[in-house]
Write an enzyme that holds these catalytic residues in place. Structure first.
Site, PDB file in Angstrom:
ATOM      1  CB  CYS A   2      -0.818  -0.063   1.091  1.00  0.00           C
ATOM      2  SG  CYS A   2      -1.571  -1.460   1.493  1.00  0.00           S
ATOM      3  NE  ARG A  27       5.270   2.125  -2.976  1.00  0.00           N
ATOM      4  CZ  ARG A  27       6.098   1.074  -2.194  1.00  0.00           C
ATOM      5  NH1 ARG A  27       5.357   0.453  -1.667  1.00  0.00           N
ATOM      6  NH2 ARG A  27       7.255   0.965  -2.433  1.00  0.00           N
ATOM      7  CD1 TRP A  73      -3.654  -4.471  -4.156  1.00  0.00           C
ATOM      8  CD2 TRP A  73      -2.775  -5.710  -2.724  1.00  0.00           C
ATOM      9  NE1 TRP A  73      -3.646  -5.541  -4.816  1.00  0.00           N
ATOM     10  CE2 TRP A  73      -3.012  -6.649  -3.869  1.00  0.00           C
ATOM     11  CE3 TRP A  73      -1.941  -6.541  -1.753  1.00  0.00           C
ATOM     12  CZ2 TRP A  73      -2.681  -7.862  -4.293  1.00  0.00           C
ATOM     13  CZ3 TRP A  73      -1.656  -7.765  -1.762  1.00  0.00           C
ATOM     14  CH2 TRP A  73      -2.087  -8.437  -2.900  1.00  0.00           C
ATOM     15  CG  ASN A  99       1.997   0.829   3.454  1.00  0.00           C
ATOM     16  OD1 ASN A  99       0.907   0.980   3.413  1.00  0.00           O
ATOM     17  ND2 ASN A  99       3.056   1.329   2.686  1.00  0.00           N
ATOM     18  N   GLY A 100       1.797  -3.246   5.816  1.00  0.00           N
ATOM     19  CA  GLY A 100       2.370  -4.482   6.390  1.00  0.00           C
ATOM     20  C   GLY A 100       1.365  -5.214   7.132  1.00  0.00           C
ATOM     21  CD  GLU A 480       9.390 -11.351 -17.446  1.00  0.00           C
ATOM     22  OE1 GLU A 480       9.248 -12.236 -16.424  1.00  0.00           O
ATOM     23  OE2 GLU A 480       9.125 -10.247 -17.309  1.00  0.00           O
ATOM     24  CE  LYS A 484       6.089  -8.810 -17.077  1.00  0.00           C
ATOM     25  NZ  LYS A 484       7.259  -8.869 -16.495  1.00  0.00           N
ATOM     26  CD  GLU A 487       2.986  -9.124 -14.645  1.00  0.00           C
ATOM     27  OE1 GLU A 487       2.963  -8.977 -13.345  1.00  0.00           O
ATOM     28  OE2 GLU A 487       3.908  -9.146 -15.217  1.00  0.00           O
ATOM     29  CG  HIS A 503       8.382 -34.663 -21.448  1.00  0.00           C
ATOM     30  ND1 HIS A 503       8.686 -36.094 -21.423  1.00  0.00           N
ATOM     31  CD2 HIS A 503       9.509 -34.078 -21.904  1.00  0.00           C
ATOM     32  CE1 HIS A 503      10.045 -36.161 -22.053  1.00  0.00           C
ATOM     33  NE2 HIS A 503      10.403 -35.048 -22.373  1.00  0.00           N
ATOM     34  CE  LYS A 602       7.252  -1.814 -10.367  1.00  0.00           C
ATOM     35  NZ  LYS A 602       7.586  -3.069 -11.370  1.00  0.00           N
TER      36      LYS A 602
END
Ligand code: F6R
Length: 607
Positions: A2, A27, A73, A99-100, A480, A484, A487, A503, A602
């Site tokens: 946050c 964020r 968030w 935050n946390g 990657e 991308k 997400e 496989h 982020k």
């Protein structure tokens, strides 16, 4: 996760807090709120949704010059008005943003309920606000200190009291906080982006420190009330760097910044003619690093993908046994960290909780711990013995792009640095570094043809399943590329080493399924051409990233995105770019919020 901002000074706090929240919105973004000291009271406004929703609710006439604000968030409790920060104590005179995660919040909540306190939200944060209120007897700093002593978990907090005008108290453990020092004012924030409009002089608060801010003073102490002489530093990023600069999204801006970002990252760090790498951050540990017998690269998400490229680079160039570990796994298992082990933590933000925990575990076990970090002064940078900054500039889009190529470039430099101290000849290093020096220009060539990636996205954006396949150095690029896409466009995508397809995942391939092959020239080219045939014969639509001049591939792929030729170990620096562009355009075409994808933020400062 946050965002926090607090202000104390002579100016009206409200517009400063709102502007700061907007800069922090990347964020965390499911609710927001603020508290301003106003005529001996706290004016508090909170709202679920974006900052724009909060703005509609605000009293624009608030004239107070001290306040705190937060963009959230959700972790504990749904994103509702009640759960939004600030939270207050029982009197409503103390407000806190946080935050946390407070781990022992249930025990504290039970205790406070027994004392007759009623709770108004489901959050762990309210517990801390109430606890500070419980201890408050006219000295906010003292009450915060006392409450934090009873707390386990992580926090970055800012607190105000209606009874102490012109005072903001802030503290951190595990969640970043930066104090901006202006003329006759102080700004505290979880991220430099919210401070830069006001000042570039900052103090990075350390874990276990708190700061009491007034108009004229920033008094830093430990939680035990021992005064700390803080180091005032200059933030190296400018405001222009964190603005959109005409681009529609930060992600697109950051994709296009890669040539310059890479030039900045490489500047002054190599001498291709003589095959020499200069890494100032490693000078003090150069001897120990050279003697290392075992390297563990640890990271999360995109940074973990760059670590995988690093593993191949270190083994090939420096011949040191190297493994790549998810930080979240490393921290909880019993990893073998012998004498002679070097652990390298890779992180754009430098604040990822799992990565920090992994490096602290590695330190406890006696490893040499290095950081490859973008954000200067961040926790990973501070907690490591030495390291190398990316210098690619601020990355604001939630999806990491230029940090990935920056991380790969730095790992290439470290591999070459180490290689030269071991088995690598000056001639081989020269060739490698000369190729690295050419990469920024080659990136520009790829970006000049960005429309081709958009055409691919246009054709397949509505397909819900994609595969990405690569071999060798391009296997992490496949991972990657898939990350991308999923997400930001919410398309299901899987990345695999191309040979693994047969496989199991080959069963997924049906008519028209987009399968992206990274099929550049090199030692595994023939093998990957076979894999392309396997997909074609099952009706899959092949999209190939290939080396310029390769006409054969155009005969078996429906789309070819060409990249310039480079040495195989450096190919990820180029092949990742068309995949970033495909993901970006697919997300735009699907009307997704590219810079703020759902459920993501982020930096991940919670477990
Ligand atoms: C994906 C992405 C994340 C981060 C991961 C680690 O685009 O950005 O997967 O790479 O959360 O973050 P840092 O590098 O800040 O430690």
């Amino acid at each position: 996760m946050c965002g926090i901002i607090g202000y104390v000074g002579d100016r009206t706090a409200l517009p400063i807090l709102i502007e700061g929240l907007k800069r922090l919105e990347y964020r965390g973004y499911d609710s927001a709120g603020l508290a301003v000291q106003e005529n001996g009271k706290l004016a508090i406004t909170k709202s679920a949704g974006r900052i724009s929703v909060l703005e509609q609710k605000l009293n624009p006439d608030l004239a107070g010059t001290t306040g705190i604000a937060h963009t959230r968030w959700a972790t504990h409790g749904a994103p509702t008005d009640a759960n939004a920060h600030p939270h207050t104590d029982a009197t409503g005179h103390i407000a806190l943003v946080h935050n946390g995660i407070i781990e022992n919040y249930l025990a504290i909540r039970t205790y406070l309920k027994q004392q007759g306190i009623t709770f108004h939200s489901e959050t762990d944060t309210e517990v801390l606000a109430q606890l500070i209120g419980h201890f408050y007897d006219g000295n906010l700093e003292q009450a915060v200190r006392q409450a934090l002593h009873d707390l386990s978990g992580t926090y970055g907090i800012a607190v105000v009291s209606a009874d102490e005008p012109g005072v903001v108290v802030a503290a951190r453990r595990g969640s970043p906080l930066i104090v901006g020092i202006g003329r006759g004012e102080h700004v505290v924030a979880s991220d430099a982006s919210a401070i830069l409009a006001h000042t570039s002089q900052v103090i990075y608060l350390r874990d276990g420190e708190m700061v009491t801010l007034t108009r004229d003073r920033a008094r830093v102490t430990t939680l035990e009330a021992i005064p700390v002489a803080p180091e005032v530093q200059e933030v190296e990023w400018s405001l222009e760097q964190i603005e959109l600069d005409g681009y529609e999204h930060y992600m697109l801006k950051e994709i296009f910044e890669q040539p310059t970002a890479l030039e900045n990252c490489l500047r002054g760090r190599m001498d291709p003619r003589n095959g020499i790498v200069h890494l100032g951050g490693l000078v003090d540990c150069s001897r120990e690093l050279t003697r290392t017998k075992h390297i563990i690269l640890t990271a999360c998400g995109t940074a973990w993908h760059s670590a995988l490229v690093g593993e191949y680079l270190f083994e090939e160039l420096a011949r040191v046994p190297t493994e790549t570990e998810y930080a979240s796994e490393f921290r909880y298992r019993n990893p073998v960290v012998d004498e002679g082990t070097t652990v390298i933590a890779i992180s754009q933000s430098g604040e990822t909780l799992d990565t920090l925990a992994a490096l602290s575990e590695a330190k406890q076990r006696g490893a040499l711990v290095l950081g490859v970090v973008n954000v200067v002064g961040s926790a990973v940078a501070r907690e490591t013995d030495a390291g190398v900054y990316l210098h690619v500039g601020p990355e604001i889009g939630v999806a990491s792009t230029k940090a990935f190529t920056g991380q790969v470039a730095v790992l290439a430099l470290i591999a070459c640095y180490l290689g030269r101290r071991k088995h690598m000849s000056a001639a081989a290093a020269s060739e490698f570094l000369a190729a690295l020096a050419r990469i920024p220009k080659q990136m520009e060539q790829i970006l000049d043809r960005a429309d081709q990636a958009r055409a691919v996205a246009q054709q397949y954006a509505q397909r819900e399943n994609w595969l990405y396949l690569g071999r060798g150095y391009n296997y992490p690029v496949a991972l990657e590329g898939a990350l991308k896409l999923k997400e930001i466009s919410y398309i299901h995508a899987e990345g695999l080493p191309a040979a693994e397809m047969k496989h199991g995942p080959i069963a997924l391939i049906n008519k028209g399924m987009p399968v992206v092959f990274i099929a550049t020239s090199g030692s595994q080219y023939d093998k990957i051409m076979n894999n392309i045939e396997e997909v074609r014969s099952r009706g899959g639509s092949v999209i190939a990233v290939a080396t310029e001049g390769d006409r054969d591939i155009a005969r078996c792929a429906e789309h070819v995105l060409y990249v310039p030729d480079t040495l195989e170990p450096l190919q990820p620096l180029l092949t990742s770019i068309p995949l970033q562009l495909i993901a970006y355009h697919a997300a735009v075409l699907r009307n997704c919020n590219v810079d703020k994808p759902r459920n993501l933020a982020k930096s991940v400062t919670v477990e």
